[in-house]
Design a protein around this motif. Structure first.
Motif, PDB file in Angstrom:
ATOM      1  N   ALA A  93       0.833  -1.204   0.000  1.00  0.00           N
ATOM      2  CA  ALA A  93       0.000   0.000   0.000  1.00  0.00           C
ATOM      3  C   ALA A  93       0.869   1.256   0.000  1.00  0.00           C
ATOM      4  CB  ALA A  93      -0.930  -0.013   1.210  1.00  0.00           C
ATOM      5  N   TRP A  94       1.917   1.249   0.806  1.00  0.00           N
ATOM      6  CA  TRP A  94       2.831   2.397   0.830  1.00  0.00           C
ATOM      7  C   TRP A  94       3.576   2.532  -0.505  1.00  0.00           C
ATOM      8  CZ3 TRP A  94       2.795   6.292   4.096  1.00  0.00           C
ATOM      9  CH2 TRP A  94       2.254   6.112   5.366  1.00  0.00           C
ATOM     10  N   ASN A  95       3.803   1.407  -1.155  1.00  0.00           N
ATOM     11  CA  ASN A  95       4.508   1.414  -2.445  1.00  0.00           C
ATOM     12  C   ASN A  95       3.577   1.748  -3.611  1.00  0.00           C
ATOM     13  OD1 ASN A  95       6.985   0.771  -3.995  1.00  0.00           O
ATOM     14  ND2 ASN A  95       5.747  -0.911  -4.806  1.00  0.00           N
ATOM     15  N   HIS A  96       2.274   1.748  -3.353  1.00  0.00           N
ATOM     16  CA  HIS A  96       1.254   1.984  -4.380  1.00  0.00           C
ATOM     17  C   HIS A  96       1.276   0.929  -5.477  1.00  0.00           C
ATOM     18  CE1 HIS A  96       0.301   5.901  -2.655  1.00  0.00           C
ATOM     19  NE2 HIS A  96       1.605   6.135  -2.584  1.00  0.00           N
ATOM     20  N   ALA A  97       1.833  -0.235  -5.186  1.00  0.00           N
ATOM     21  CA  ALA A  97       1.857  -1.357  -6.129  1.00  0.00           C
ATOM     22  C   ALA A  97       2.279  -2.609  -5.370  1.00  0.00           C
ATOM     23  CB  ALA A  97       2.827  -1.088  -7.279  1.00  0.00           C
ATOM     24  N   TRP A  98       1.887  -3.750  -5.881  1.00  0.00           N
ATOM     25  CA  TRP A  98       2.212  -5.006  -5.218  1.00  0.00           C
ATOM     26  C   TRP A  98       3.711  -5.269  -5.253  1.00  0.00           C
ATOM     27  CZ3 TRP A  98       0.236  -7.970  -1.756  1.00  0.00           C
ATOM     28  CH2 TRP A  98       0.739  -9.243  -1.550  1.00  0.00           C
ATOM     29  N   LEU A  99       4.264  -5.735  -4.128  1.00  0.00           N
ATOM     30  CA  LEU A  99       5.692  -6.024  -4.009  1.00  0.00           C
ATOM     31  C   LEU A  99       5.967  -7.512  -4.182  1.00  0.00           C
ATOM     32  CD1 LEU A  99       6.581  -3.812  -0.895  1.00  0.00           C
ATOM     33  CD2 LEU A  99       7.078  -3.308  -3.297  1.00  0.00           C
ATOM     34  N   GLY A 100       7.029  -7.854  -4.873  1.00  0.00           N
ATOM     35  CA  GLY A 100       7.474  -9.241  -4.918  1.00  0.00           C
ATOM     36  C   GLY A 100       7.060 -10.031  -6.132  1.00  0.00           C
ATOM     37  N   GLY A 101       6.171  -9.505  -6.945  1.00  0.00           N
ATOM     38  CA  GLY A 101       5.782 -10.204  -8.156  1.00  0.00           C
ATOM     39  C   GLY A 101       4.848 -11.376  -7.931  1.00  0.00           C
ATOM     40  N   ASP A 102       4.853 -12.316  -8.872  1.00  0.00           N
ATOM     41  CA  ASP A 102       3.920 -13.442  -8.838  1.00  0.00           C
ATOM     42  C   ASP A 102       4.152 -14.360  -7.642  1.00  0.00           C
ATOM     43  OD1 ASP A 102       2.790 -12.506 -11.143  1.00  0.00           O
ATOM     44  OD2 ASP A 102       3.938 -13.841 -12.466  1.00  0.00           O
TER      45      ASP A 102
ATOM     46  N   PRO B 257      -8.386  -6.403  -7.693  1.00  0.00           N
ATOM     47  CA  PRO B 257      -8.525  -5.308  -8.659  1.00  0.00           C
ATOM     48  C   PRO B 257      -7.820  -4.021  -8.235  1.00  0.00           C
ATOM     49  CG  PRO B 257     -10.614  -6.442  -8.392  1.00  0.00           C
ATOM     50  CD  PRO B 257      -9.679  -7.017  -7.369  1.00  0.00           C
ATOM     51  N   PHE B 258      -7.724  -3.756  -6.909  1.00  0.00           N
ATOM     52  CA  PHE B 258      -7.082  -2.522  -6.465  1.00  0.00           C
ATOM     53  C   PHE B 258      -5.563  -2.640  -6.434  1.00  0.00           C
ATOM     54  CE2 PHE B 258      -8.769  -4.956  -2.901  1.00  0.00           C
ATOM     55  CZ  PHE B 258      -7.638  -5.221  -2.158  1.00  0.00           C
ATOM     56  N   GLY B 259      -5.004  -3.835  -6.663  1.00  0.00           N
ATOM     57  CA  GLY B 259      -3.594  -3.987  -6.960  1.00  0.00           C
ATOM     58  C   GLY B 259      -2.626  -4.102  -5.809  1.00  0.00           C
ATOM     59  N   ILE B 260      -3.083  -4.066  -4.549  1.00  0.00           N
ATOM     60  CA  ILE B 260      -2.149  -4.158  -3.422  1.00  0.00           C
ATOM     61  C   ILE B 260      -2.482  -5.334  -2.512  1.00  0.00           C
ATOM     62  CG2 ILE B 260      -1.537  -1.719  -3.426  1.00  0.00           C
ATOM     63  CD1 ILE B 260      -3.543  -1.326  -1.145  1.00  0.00           C
ATOM     64  N   SER B 261      -3.132  -6.338  -3.058  1.00  0.00           N
ATOM     65  CA  SER B 261      -3.470  -7.541  -2.312  1.00  0.00           C
ATOM     66  C   SER B 261      -3.726  -8.651  -3.320  1.00  0.00           C
ATOM     67  CB  SER B 261      -4.698  -7.307  -1.432  1.00  0.00           C
ATOM     68  OG  SER B 261      -5.046  -8.467  -0.721  1.00  0.00           O
ATOM     69  N   CYS B 262      -3.626  -9.905  -2.880  1.00  0.00           N
ATOM     70  CA  CYS B 262      -3.855 -11.045  -3.771  1.00  0.00           C
ATOM     71  C   CYS B 262      -4.815 -12.035  -3.128  1.00  0.00           C
ATOM     72  CB  CYS B 262      -2.535 -11.747  -4.094  1.00  0.00           C
ATOM     73  SG  CYS B 262      -1.404 -10.764  -5.100  1.00  0.00           S
ATOM     74  N   THR B 263      -5.531 -12.744  -3.970  1.00  0.00           N
ATOM     75  CA  THR B 263      -6.496 -13.729  -3.493  1.00  0.00           C
ATOM     76  C   THR B 263      -6.821 -14.659  -4.656  1.00  0.00           C
ATOM     77  OG1 THR B 263      -8.654 -13.993  -2.406  1.00  0.00           O
ATOM     78  CG2 THR B 263      -8.480 -12.298  -4.098  1.00  0.00           C
ATOM     79  N   ILE B 264      -7.918 -15.377  -4.546  1.00  0.00           N
ATOM     80  CA  ILE B 264      -8.410 -16.154  -5.679  1.00  0.00           C
ATOM     81  C   ILE B 264      -8.739 -15.184  -6.819  1.00  0.00           C
ATOM     82  CG2 ILE B 264     -10.248 -17.668  -6.484  1.00  0.00           C
ATOM     83  CD1 ILE B 264     -10.520 -18.643  -3.601  1.00  0.00           C
ATOM     84  N   ALA B 265      -8.310 -15.504  -8.018  1.00  0.00           N
ATOM     85  CA  ALA B 265      -8.522 -14.608  -9.164  1.00  0.00           C
ATOM     86  C   ALA B 265      -9.961 -14.749  -9.653  1.00  0.00           C
ATOM     87  CB  ALA B 265      -7.527 -14.928 -10.275  1.00  0.00           C
TER      88      ALA B 265
END
Length: 302
Positions: free
Chosen positions: A50-59, A134-142
């Motif tokens: 969230a602080w980075n405004h994008a997901w960290l670490g990739g897939d 969809p908001f890009g800073i978390s992951c779950t079931i697609a």
């Protein structure tokens, strides 16, 4: 912070009073472990993203985050289901036949974790998908990939029925049965001037268990609704903020169980005060109290 502090207090109290814990109370401990596990293993990564405004670490980190979220989420749901069933059995079975051994509960907890792990690894072996929110800073079931995939849709349907609908219906049925039992008990003693302490405790125990389950289900319902909407619609049909708020609300479910214990268990408040004195720190939302009851026996004794 609230999740870690609150559930750490629950676990510390359980360890301190381990010799007094009844067998079914181990499910309360298991629920606290799942909640604190989710907070420690997942939330720091989401906060950093969230602080980075994008997901960290990739897939790789996305799969890690989604897998753990699914694992701990299913574990919490199934633990609540088991708690409801055992509470129903304890309430509706005679004292002589209501003995639930520690071994039985330990086996049940092992089954819950294996069941949760089974569903969590299925997307890794080709049934279902993990991906970013969809908001890009978390992951779950697609979820959004499933509206045009029979493979993914069959996974969602099976998971929804066996990990959500069936446990939820079981929880509702058990607590309705308990409520009916308590209602009948109150009818039988309505002509008595003073209601027995056992009846008062039974009502209090049921209310506490219902609050825990209703809180969990209600916090995850908006997220489930948004997720299922994205299955049948394109991912662009919902604004990021619309998907973010249900996600944050769902994650808050890990924080409030200790507050429910605090409200209903005077001994839990007393043990928190002792922990504060021993460690030299204060938690502003925990206050004092005293009672002779076990710290978490409010869930099961009666």
């Amino acid at each position: 912070i609230l999740t870690v502090l609150g559930n750490s207090a629950v676990l510390a109290t359980a360890v301190k009073r381990s010799s007094l814990l009844k067998s079914p109370e181990l499910l309360t401990v298991n629920l606290a472990i799942a909640d604190i596990g989710m907070a420690i293993s997942m939330y720091p990564l989401a906060i950093a993203s969230a602080w980075n405004h994008a997901w960290l670490g990739g897939d790789a980190s996305c799969i890690y985050y989604a897998l753990l979220g699914f694992l701990f989420g299913v574990c919490s749901m199934m633990t609540l289901c088991a708690m409801a069933v055992i509470r129903f059995l304890v309430t509706n079975t005679s004292k002589s036949n209501s003995k639930i051994t520690r071994t039985t509960v330990c086996i049940l907890i092992i089954f819950i974790w294996l069941y949760s792990l089974f569903w969590a690894i299925l997307p890794l072996v080709g049934w279902g998908y993990y991906g970013p929110e969809p908001f890009g800073i978390s992951c779950t079931i697609a979820w959004s990939k499933f509206h045009n995939s029979s493979n993914g849709f069959s996974f969602i349907l099976s998971m929804f029925l066996l990990c959500t609908v069936l446990p939820a219906l079981t929880i509702v049925a058990c607590y309705l049965g308990i409520a009916w039992k308590v209602h009948k008990a109150y009818q039988e003693i309505q002509n008595i001037d003073r209601i027995p302490n056992a009846a008062k405790l039974e009502k209090k125990l049921t209310l506490m268990a219902v609050l825990i389950s209703v809180g969990f289900l209600s916090s995850w319902t908006p997220y489930a609704a948004a997720s299922f909407w994205s299955i049948f619609n394109s991912s662009n049909s919902l604004q990021p903020i619309v998907t973010l708020l249900p996600c944050l609300f769902a994650k808050s479910s890990t924080a409030y169980n200790p507050f429910i214990y605090y409200i209903f268990s005077k001994t839990f408040r007393r043990e928190i005060k002792r922990l504060q004195c021993c460690c030299g720190w204060r938690v502003p939302f925990f206050s004092t109290g005293s009672s002779a009851e076990n710290p978490m026996s409010m869930m099961w004794s009666g």
